[in-house]
Design an enzyme around this catalytic site. Structure first.
Site, mmCIF file in Angstrom:
data_model
loop_
_atom_site.group_PDB
_atom_site.id
_atom_site.type_symbol
_atom_site.label_atom_id
_atom_site.label_comp_id
_atom_site.label_asym_id
_atom_site.label_seq_id
_atom_site.Cartn_x
_atom_site.Cartn_y
_atom_site.Cartn_z
ATOM 1 N N PRO A 2 1.221 -24.278 -19.615
ATOM 2 C CA PRO A 2 1.036 -22.947 -20.893
ATOM 3 C C PRO A 2 1.915 -22.908 -21.888
ATOM 4 O O PRO A 2 3.071 -22.863 -21.749
ATOM 5 C CB PRO A 2 0.572 -21.606 -19.987
ATOM 6 N N GLU A 3 1.249 -23.185 -23.271
ATOM 7 C CA GLU A 3 1.927 -23.324 -23.836
ATOM 8 C C GLU A 3 1.864 -21.608 -24.639
ATOM 9 O O GLU A 3 1.273 -20.830 -24.501
ATOM 10 C CB GLU A 3 2.341 -24.068 -24.906
ATOM 11 N N LYS A 58 6.587 -18.443 -23.688
ATOM 12 C CA LYS A 58 6.058 -18.444 -23.244
ATOM 13 C C LYS A 58 6.139 -17.335 -21.644
ATOM 14 O O LYS A 58 5.835 -17.308 -20.957
ATOM 15 C CB LYS A 58 6.133 -19.470 -22.284
ATOM 16 N N ARG A 263 9.303 -38.255 -21.958
ATOM 17 C CA ARG A 263 7.807 -37.178 -22.491
ATOM 18 C C ARG A 263 6.996 -37.872 -23.091
ATOM 19 O O ARG A 263 7.300 -39.195 -23.964
ATOM 20 C CB ARG A 263 8.168 -36.081 -23.027
#
EC number: 3.2.2.23
Length: 278
Positions: A2-3, A58, A263
């Protein structure tokens, strides 16, 4: 993971569902999630009322009374729900806060990577990860001049720099890919090669995109649900993330996926042209 938009939606849900409730008991089913000794965590919170739910980057900051805060990081798959105590308990439920009104706030995490730490309110900067966070991505806290100066100090690629929570907090893989596409910037562009105009546009796109994502409930790519049990809707508005091979909305060129700083990274090779370092 989750960002910021997803965590903000969890915060809003908990603010509605949990604030005002008093803890009567805590059932810790997976101790590694709790940074404190279990008995310290439990003894400190039983009898305390949740008075607010804040957020920094976050991280969720669940306030108990005026003196205690639980710092909660969801990591990869963490989520909260507030339900009646009679509701079936998922096998992925690892911490249960029982309330005096018969409801429970449950923390679920399929990967068990999330963490909670009980601290004295005001001591947030003693928590690893919190103390070095950059500014929140808002017009009043995230300033264009400061952002430009930070980028000018780095020759590394812009994508991993944006993922560094010290530059601006809350960005993750999804929203970095999206804001770079919106800004016409290749993810491997050296940060100090960006002009002031490019940096200003990127700054504005970061703020606007995160606000838009928050207002659409965040992005559910895999399992994200907010505290009310609802998925986000922003995945329907993504331009490049997860769209390898799909024609770019602007130019029709197929979206490509590469590795940048280990990434997975989505971009348009025509709209986002790679430049060499200065």
């Amino acid at each position: 993971m989750p960002e910021l938009p997803e965590v903000e939606n969890v915060r809003r849900g908990l603010e509605t569902l949990a604030v005002g409730k008093t803890v009567s008991a805590i059932d810790i089913r997976w101790s590694k999630i709790i940074v404190n000794p279990d008995e310290v965590f439990t003894a400190g919170l039983v009898g305390q009322q949740i008075t607010a739910v804040d957020r920094r980057g976050k991280y969720l900051l669940i306030r108990f009374g005026e003196q205690l805060t639980v710092v909660s990081h969801l990591r990869m798959e963490g989520k909260y729900e507030v339900v009646a105590k009679e509701a079936p308990i998922s096998k992925h439920t690892h911490v249960i806060f029982e309330f005096t009104d018969g409801q429970q706030m449950r923390y679920l995490d399929t990967r068990k990577f999330g963490r909670m730490q009980l601290i004295e309110t005001g001591q947030e900067n003693t928590v690893a990860g919190l103390k070095d966070l950059g500014p929140e991505p808002t017009p009043t806290t995230f300033l264009k001049a400061d952002f430009y100066q930070r980028l000018q100090k780095h020759h590394k690629a812009i994508k991993p720099l944006l993922l560094d929570q010290k530059v601006v907090t809350g960005l993750g893989n999804i929203y970095v890919d999206e804001t770079l596409w919106l800004s016409h910037i290749h993810p491997e562009t050296p940060a100090n090669d960006l002009t002031r105009a490019e940096t200003d546009r990127l700054h504005d796109e970061i703020i606007a995109e995160l606000e838009l994502a928050i207002n659409h409930g965040g992005t559910t790519v895999n399992t994200f649900l907010n505290a009310t049990g609802h998925a986000g809707a922003f995945q329907e508005m993504l331009h490049v993330y997860g769209k390898k091979g799909v024609p770019c909305e602007r130019c029709g060129t197929p979206i490509e996926k590469i590795k940048v700083a280990q990434r997975g990274t989505h971009f348009c090779p025509k709209c986002q042209i790679k430049r060499n370092a200065k």
